[in-house]
Enzyme design. Structure first.
Site, PDB file in Angstrom:
ATOM      1  N   HIS A 156      44.188  42.290  40.577  1.00  0.00           N
ATOM      2  CA  HIS A 156      43.856  43.676  40.909  1.00  0.00           C
ATOM      3  C   HIS A 156      42.422  43.848  41.395  1.00  0.00           C
ATOM      4  O   HIS A 156      41.924  44.969  41.474  1.00  0.00           O
ATOM      5  CB  HIS A 156      44.126  44.577  39.698  1.00  0.00           C
ATOM      6  N   GLY A 157      41.722  42.743  41.665  1.00  0.00           N
ATOM      7  CA  GLY A 157      40.412  42.816  42.307  1.00  0.00           C
ATOM      8  C   GLY A 157      39.217  43.050  41.398  1.00  0.00           C
ATOM      9  O   GLY A 157      38.159  43.434  41.888  1.00  0.00           O
TER      10      GLY A 157
END
Length: 191
Positions: A156-157
């Site tokens: 999810h970064g």
């Protein structure tokens, strides 16, 4: 109060005992004791099954040899079935991490709070993203370290800096630092 005389009893009936247990009292004591033993026989295994299994107890603590980890490098090991990142920070990485004011961080911690005194170059942390539990990249050679030269979670970064502190993305907390101690200059005990 009148006392009962044996002559006042109907034929074939014995006088009541003056003290001591009657048969009914003895049966009640026996029944309650039997129920108590039965309850213990049920409760003890139920409580015992909540104890950690043998394989978890065997991994309660591990020792890791860090003598071959060069400055700027790191390794991934396993403790309690979770990845652990051990990284030997360079003097430049230590200086970079110390420049960031803790008050500017989402989960404010200094590098000194995440490492042991006198061993600020050794960073030990669980390799599990605090967002949804993915394993971040950045500990291995050539892996994406993200924009803060630390760790990058590809799920999810979330981006962590070189001290494992969350700097960007959805993760709410820094990478978790487990209980650990230096057994010697070259051996760390985790757990």
């Amino acid at each position: 109060m009148a006392t009962l005389d044996q002559t006042d009893l109907p034929p074939g009936e014995a006088p009541p005992p003056e003290h001591g247990l009657r048969r009914r009292d003895w049966l009640n004591v026996a029944a309650v004791s039997f129920a108590g033993v039965g309850a213990a026989a049920i409760v003890i295994p139920l409580v015992n099954q909540m104890n950690p299994s043998a394989d978890v107890l065997a991994l309660a603590s591990i020792e890791v040899d860090i003598s071959k980890i060069e400055s700027g490098m790191g390794i991934k090991t396993s403790w309690r079935k979770q990845p652990v990142f051990i990284r030997n920070l360079t003097p430049a990485e230590v200086a970079s991490a110390n420049k960031v004011p803790a008050s500017s961080l989402r989960d404010p911690q200094t590098l000194a709070e995440r490492t042991k005194e006198g061993k600020q170059n050794w960073l030990v942390q669980l390799g599990v993203c605090t967002h949804l539990g993915c394993i971040p990249l950045g500990i291995g050679e050539g892996e994406n370290k993200g924009p803060f030269n630390g760790y990058f979670c590809p799920c999810h970064g979330s981006a962590y800096d070189e001290a494992g502190r969350i700097r960007q993305g959805p993760a709410p907390k820094n990478l978790v630092v487990p209980d650990y101690a230096f057994k010697s200059d070259t051996v760390i005990q985790i757990g």
